[in-house]
Design a protein around this motif. Structure first.
Motif, PDB file in Angstrom:
ATOM      1  N   VAL A   1      24.175  26.116 -30.930  1.00  0.00           N
ATOM      2  CA  VAL A   1      23.485  25.099 -30.131  1.00  0.00           C
ATOM      3  C   VAL A   1      22.227  24.621 -30.844  1.00  0.00           C
ATOM      4  O   VAL A   1      21.963  23.415 -30.938  1.00  0.00           O
ATOM      5  CB  VAL A   1      23.138  25.653 -28.735  1.00  0.00           C
ATOM      6  CG1 VAL A   1      22.237  24.679 -27.978  1.00  0.00           C
ATOM      7  CG2 VAL A   1      24.405  25.919 -27.935  1.00  0.00           C
ATOM      8  N   VAL A   2      21.443  25.571 -31.366  1.00  0.00           N
ATOM      9  CA  VAL A   2      20.215  25.200 -32.085  1.00  0.00           C
ATOM     10  C   VAL A   2      20.538  24.325 -33.286  1.00  0.00           C
ATOM     11  O   VAL A   2      19.904  23.284 -33.504  1.00  0.00           O
ATOM     12  CB  VAL A   2      19.454  26.465 -32.535  1.00  0.00           C
ATOM     13  CG1 VAL A   2      18.299  26.101 -33.475  1.00  0.00           C
ATOM     14  CG2 VAL A   2      18.904  27.214 -31.326  1.00  0.00           C
ATOM     15  N   LEU A   3      21.530  24.732 -34.072  1.00  0.00           N
ATOM     16  CA  LEU A   3      21.914  23.949 -35.241  1.00  0.00           C
ATOM     17  C   LEU A   3      22.370  22.560 -34.830  1.00  0.00           C
ATOM     18  O   LEU A   3      22.000  21.551 -35.458  1.00  0.00           O
ATOM     19  CB  LEU A   3      23.025  24.678 -36.006  1.00  0.00           C
ATOM     20  CG  LEU A   3      23.526  24.005 -37.290  1.00  0.00           C
ATOM     21  CD1 LEU A   3      22.394  23.818 -38.283  1.00  0.00           C
ATOM     22  CD2 LEU A   3      24.659  24.815 -37.905  1.00  0.00           C
ATOM     23  N   SER A   4      23.144  22.475 -33.752  1.00  0.00           N
ATOM     24  CA  SER A   4      23.628  21.177 -33.278  1.00  0.00           C
ATOM     25  C   SER A   4      22.482  20.282 -32.825  1.00  0.00           C
ATOM     26  O   SER A   4      22.466  19.078 -33.120  1.00  0.00           O
ATOM     27  CB  SER A   4      24.617  21.379 -32.123  1.00  0.00           C
ATOM     28  OG  SER A   4      25.739  22.131 -32.547  1.00  0.00           O
ATOM     29  N   VAL A   5      21.515  20.876 -32.130  1.00  0.00           N
ATOM     30  CA  VAL A   5      20.385  20.085 -31.646  1.00  0.00           C
ATOM     31  C   VAL A   5      19.556  19.556 -32.811  1.00  0.00           C
ATOM     32  O   VAL A   5      19.096  18.410 -32.793  1.00  0.00           O
ATOM     33  CB  VAL A   5      19.510  20.914 -30.675  1.00  0.00           C
ATOM     34  CG1 VAL A   5      18.255  20.144 -30.290  1.00  0.00           C
ATOM     35  CG2 VAL A   5      20.301  21.264 -29.422  1.00  0.00           C
ATOM     36  N   PHE A   6      19.362  20.365 -33.849  1.00  0.00           N
ATOM     37  CA  PHE A   6      18.626  19.888 -35.016  1.00  0.00           C
ATOM     38  C   PHE A   6      19.386  18.774 -35.738  1.00  0.00           C
ATOM     39  O   PHE A   6      18.783  17.835 -36.260  1.00  0.00           O
ATOM     40  CB  PHE A   6      18.329  21.046 -35.984  1.00  0.00           C
ATOM     41  CG  PHE A   6      17.085  21.808 -35.639  1.00  0.00           C
ATOM     42  CD1 PHE A   6      15.845  21.185 -35.660  1.00  0.00           C
ATOM     43  CD2 PHE A   6      17.150  23.145 -35.296  1.00  0.00           C
ATOM     44  CE1 PHE A   6      14.695  21.880 -35.345  1.00  0.00           C
ATOM     45  CE2 PHE A   6      16.002  23.851 -34.974  1.00  0.00           C
ATOM     46  CZ  PHE A   6      14.767  23.215 -35.000  1.00  0.00           C
ATOM     47  N   ILE A   7      20.702  18.880 -35.787  1.00  0.00           N
ATOM     48  CA  ILE A   7      21.505  17.808 -36.384  1.00  0.00           C
ATOM     49  C   ILE A   7      21.375  16.533 -35.550  1.00  0.00           C
ATOM     50  O   ILE A   7      21.204  15.424 -36.091  1.00  0.00           O
ATOM     51  CB  ILE A   7      22.983  18.240 -36.497  1.00  0.00           C
ATOM     52  CG1 ILE A   7      23.121  19.373 -37.521  1.00  0.00           C
ATOM     53  CG2 ILE A   7      23.865  17.055 -36.895  1.00  0.00           C
ATOM     54  CD1 ILE A   7      24.508  19.984 -37.579  1.00  0.00           C
ATOM     55  N   ILE A   8      21.434  16.682 -34.225  1.00  0.00           N
ATOM     56  CA  ILE A   8      21.248  15.523 -33.344  1.00  0.00           C
ATOM     57  C   ILE A   8      19.862  14.925 -33.543  1.00  0.00           C
ATOM     58  O   ILE A   8      19.698  13.694 -33.560  1.00  0.00           O
ATOM     59  CB  ILE A   8      21.471  15.940 -31.876  1.00  0.00           C
ATOM     60  CG1 ILE A   8      22.942  16.301 -31.639  1.00  0.00           C
ATOM     61  CG2 ILE A   8      21.032  14.832 -30.924  1.00  0.00           C
ATOM     62  CD1 ILE A   8      23.206  16.934 -30.292  1.00  0.00           C
ATOM     63  N   THR A   9      18.854  15.786 -33.719  1.00  0.00           N
ATOM     64  CA  THR A   9      17.492  15.298 -33.962  1.00  0.00           C
ATOM     65  C   THR A   9      17.430  14.451 -35.227  1.00  0.00           C
ATOM     66  O   THR A   9      16.771  13.401 -35.253  1.00  0.00           O
ATOM     67  CB  THR A   9      16.521  16.487 -34.090  1.00  0.00           C
ATOM     68  OG1 THR A   9      16.598  17.298 -32.918  1.00  0.00           O
ATOM     69  CG2 THR A   9      15.087  16.000 -34.274  1.00  0.00           C
ATOM     70  N   SER A  10      18.110  14.892 -36.273  1.00  0.00           N
ATOM     71  CA  SER A  10      18.142  14.122 -37.521  1.00  0.00           C
ATOM     72  C   SER A  10      18.714  12.729 -37.289  1.00  0.00           C
ATOM     73  O   SER A  10      18.220  11.743 -37.855  1.00  0.00           O
ATOM     74  CB  SER A  10      18.972  14.857 -38.575  1.00  0.00           C
ATOM     75  OG  SER A  10      18.426  16.116 -38.860  1.00  0.00           O
ATOM     76  N   LEU A  11      19.748  12.650 -36.464  1.00  0.00           N
ATOM     77  CA  LEU A  11      20.346  11.350 -36.167  1.00  0.00           C
ATOM     78  C   LEU A  11      19.421  10.501 -35.291  1.00  0.00           C
ATOM     79  O   LEU A  11      19.280   9.297 -35.506  1.00  0.00           O
ATOM     80  CB  LEU A  11      21.698  11.545 -35.477  1.00  0.00           C
ATOM     81  CG  LEU A  11      22.761  12.295 -36.296  1.00  0.00           C
ATOM     82  CD1 LEU A  11      24.012  12.528 -35.459  1.00  0.00           C
ATOM     83  CD2 LEU A  11      23.094  11.540 -37.570  1.00  0.00           C
ATOM     84  N   LEU A  12      18.773  11.140 -34.324  1.00  0.00           N
ATOM     85  CA  LEU A  12      17.872  10.413 -33.434  1.00  0.00           C
ATOM     86  C   LEU A  12      16.689   9.820 -34.183  1.00  0.00           C
ATOM     87  O   LEU A  12      16.189   8.738 -33.823  1.00  0.00           O
ATOM     88  CB  LEU A  12      17.367  11.336 -32.318  1.00  0.00           C
ATOM     89  CG  LEU A  12      18.393  11.769 -31.260  1.00  0.00           C
ATOM     90  CD1 LEU A  12      17.759  12.754 -30.283  1.00  0.00           C
ATOM     91  CD2 LEU A  12      18.936  10.564 -30.515  1.00  0.00           C
ATOM     92  N   LEU A  13      16.240  10.515 -35.228  1.00  0.00           N
ATOM     93  CA  LEU A  13      15.077  10.032 -35.978  1.00  0.00           C
ATOM     94  C   LEU A  13      15.360   8.735 -36.733  1.00  0.00           C
ATOM     95  O   LEU A  13      14.428   8.055 -37.167  1.00  0.00           O
ATOM     96  CB  LEU A  13      14.595  11.116 -36.955  1.00  0.00           C
ATOM     97  CG  LEU A  13      13.873  12.305 -36.309  1.00  0.00           C
ATOM     98  CD1 LEU A  13      13.633  13.403 -37.328  1.00  0.00           C
ATOM     99  CD2 LEU A  13      12.561  11.865 -35.671  1.00  0.00           C
ATOM    100  N   PHE A  14      16.630   8.382 -36.900  1.00  0.00           N
ATOM    101  CA  PHE A  14      16.966   7.105 -37.534  1.00  0.00           C
ATOM    102  C   PHE A  14      16.745   5.929 -36.581  1.00  0.00           C
ATOM    103  O   PHE A  14      16.582   4.800 -37.020  1.00  0.00           O
ATOM    104  CB  PHE A  14      18.422   7.108 -38.007  1.00  0.00           C
ATOM    105  CG  PHE A  14      18.648   7.900 -39.266  1.00  0.00           C
ATOM    106  CD1 PHE A  14      18.303   7.376 -40.512  1.00  0.00           C
ATOM    107  CD2 PHE A  14      19.196   9.166 -39.210  1.00  0.00           C
ATOM    108  CE1 PHE A  14      18.511   8.107 -41.675  1.00  0.00           C
ATOM    109  CE2 PHE A  14      19.411   9.905 -40.373  1.00  0.00           C
ATOM    110  CZ  PHE A  14      19.064   9.370 -41.605  1.00  0.00           C
ATOM    111  N   VAL A  15      16.733   6.215 -35.280  1.00  0.00           N
ATOM    112  CA  VAL A  15      16.630   5.117 -34.307  1.00  0.00           C
ATOM    113  C   VAL A  15      15.446   5.265 -33.352  1.00  0.00           C
ATOM    114  O   VAL A  15      15.033   4.298 -32.724  1.00  0.00           O
ATOM    115  CB  VAL A  15      17.934   5.000 -33.483  1.00  0.00           C
ATOM    116  CG1 VAL A  15      19.085   4.577 -34.373  1.00  0.00           C
ATOM    117  CG2 VAL A  15      18.270   6.306 -32.766  1.00  0.00           C
ATOM    118  N   LEU A  16      14.890   6.477 -33.216  1.00  0.00           N
ATOM    119  CA  LEU A  16      13.780   6.717 -32.297  1.00  0.00           C
ATOM    120  C   LEU A  16      12.585   7.293 -33.040  1.00  0.00           C
ATOM    121  O   LEU A  16      12.732   7.907 -34.098  1.00  0.00           O
ATOM    122  CB  LEU A  16      14.199   7.682 -31.184  1.00  0.00           C
ATOM    123  CG  LEU A  16      15.346   7.256 -30.265  1.00  0.00           C
ATOM    124  CD1 LEU A  16      15.684   8.385 -29.308  1.00  0.00           C
ATOM    125  CD2 LEU A  16      14.991   5.989 -29.500  1.00  0.00           C
TER     126      LEU A  16
END
Length: 473
Positions: free
Chosen positions: A335-350
């Motif tokens: 879950v932690v790894l997935s959330v950090f990956i999602i964070t990386s994607l979010l930083l491209f748009v937010l």
């Protein structure tokens, strides 16, 4: 004369930065093994070393307390003698102390070595991301620092998965948790060896007025990234400089006073935020493991508070951990790894601030739900929300330091936040350790109030646009 961030922009993210990233990633992986993954080691050692809930609290308090006390000293050394020099000075000592802790025969000697491990680890960990950030171009800095946070997730998968293999083995008189602790050190040894071959931060050299050394490092980075025949001159760079250089050589205390005076608004906001985020991200995982292992012993659906009142009153402890007991921790790592990956994607748009506010809102929902959740899987999800969302905000918060604080004060600023983060861990650990059994509702609702306050403080941080307009790294 070229600004050093413009020079890094021309050099790109090449082989040198990838080597720096790999070294910092491996050291971060080991540090996470020591701090978050250590919850599994403590659970495995509970009966061998007679570790009660109160002893867990004090073990964490002494460990993180040592980091807190020495944080300003390490920050001053990093600003005076260099980021890399501090890392290669403290990293081997912490590794050796951790080896000794795995060999200690009883709790008190074990705790002494854990304190020494934490004290030296603080020097390495406190400046590690500053070192990586100063060698990364501005546009990639938040993303790269977030990528390094993948080490959190990998560590939280590796340690319990390895524990599920190691702990059931028959090793005779050598307890299994000791072997697990020793194996957890391997990434640290590898990262340290790589660090020996890396350069010092050129921004540090510029902050010390050592322009020739800064140019030498930049030339080395240029050859490594662009080829051995490439030079800075071919890119149109004759010399480098940076903004907000130190104008006078002042002492350690005077620089701290300058930091807390000239940047008091943002330092105050970040200190209060990091108190909450580190407390949730680093103290609560230990309690999640202990609570979830305890709840495996009953099939009755109860709230966490109802269950903990019964088990604490009976003073039960589970000594032999099985794969089913560690499954939650392994899932937590994914879950932690997935959330950090999602964070990386979010930083491209937010923006960073919007991402942090979103995660804190998720943590608020998790904390509120733990008051009444009875389903085992729902409780697990609530714990993940309460721990992982703040954990993923910590690295984003530290990127604000690199953006807002000048280089010659950056080590001290990082040290102050690192120190206050440890204060947050101590306070959270003591709060949970001494209120969970007495009045569990006080525990979760106190955490809820802290999250609400931290969301207001995050909103007060400058937007990325304002940072770009007002400050230069």
């Amino acid at each position: 004369m070229t600004d050093i961030d413009e020079a890094f922009k021309l050099l790109g993210f090449g082989r040198m930065q990838r080597c720096v990233f790999l070294s910092c990633f491996l050291i971060q992986l080991w540090a996470t093994n020591e701090q978050l993954g250590f919850a599994v080691v403590v659970a495995g050692a509970t009966c061998d070393l007679d570790i009660s809930d109160q002893r867990v609290s004090w073990l964490m308090c002494c460990n993180f307390g040592a980091q807190m006390i020495l944080a300003l000293i390490w920050g001053g050394i990093a600003d005076r003698y260099g980021r890399r020099r501090l890392i290669i000075s403290t990293c081997p000592g912490s590794l050796f102390a951790s080896v000794l802790s795995a060999l200690m025969p009883e709790f008190w000697s074990f705790m002494v070595m854990r304190v020494l491990t934490g004290a030296l680890l603080g020097g390495t960990l406190g400046i590690l991301m500053t070192y990586l950030g100063e060698l990364t171009k501005v546009s990639l800095r938040p993303k790269v620092l977030n990528y390094s946070s993948f080490a959190f997730g990998l560590s939280m998968i590796q340690v319990p998965a390895l524990a599920s293999v190691i702990l059931p083995l028959d090793m005779g008189s050598f307890q299994n948790w000791r072997a697990l602790q020793l194996l957890n050190l391997l990434p640290g040894f590898c990262g340290f060896i790589i660090m020996l071959f890396l350069p010092e931060s050129p921004k540090y050299y510029l902050s010390m007025g050592q322009d020739a050394k800064a140019m030498k490092v930049m030339e080395r980075i240029c050859r490594c990234n662009k080829g051995k025949d490439a030079t800075l001159a071919t890119l149109g760079i004759e010399s480098v400089t940076q903004t907000r250089l130190q104008t006078t050589d002042t002492g350690h205390c005077a620089q701290i006073k300058s930091l807390l005076t000239n940047y008091r608004k943002y330092m105050t906001i970040m200190i209060l935020i990091v108190l909450v985020l580190c407390g949730f991200g680093f103290a609560l995982p230990v309690w999640m493991v202990r609570i979830r292992v305890s709840m495996q012993s009953t099939e009755e659906e109860t709230t966490v508070c109802e269950h903990m009142q019964g088990t604490i009153a009976a003073k039960t402890a589970q000594c032999d951990l099985k794969f089913s007991d560690l499954l939650d921790a392994i899932i937590h790592g994914f879950v932690v790894l997935s959330v950090f990956i999602i964070t990386s994607l979010l930083l491209f748009v937010l923006s960073r601030r919007v991402v942090m506010l979103t995660y804190i809102a998720i943590a608020i929902v998790g904390s509120l739900s733990l008051n009444f959740a009875r389903n085992s899987y729902l409780i697990l999800v609530c714990f993940f929300a309460l721990i992982d969302a703040p954990l993923c905000c910590i690295r984003l918060l530290f990127t604000f330091i690199i953006d807002l604080i000048p280089t010659y004060l950056r080590g001290k600023a990082t040290a102050i936040l690192f120190m206050m983060g440890r204060v947050g861990i101590l306070l959270t650990s003591l709060l949970v350790g001494y209120t969970l059994g007495l009045n569990c509702l006080v525990t979760f609702n106190t955490l809820l109030i802290c999250l609400v306050v931290s969301s207001i403080l995050v909103f007060m941080l400058p937007s990325d646009r304002r940072v770009r307009e007002t400050y230069n790294s």
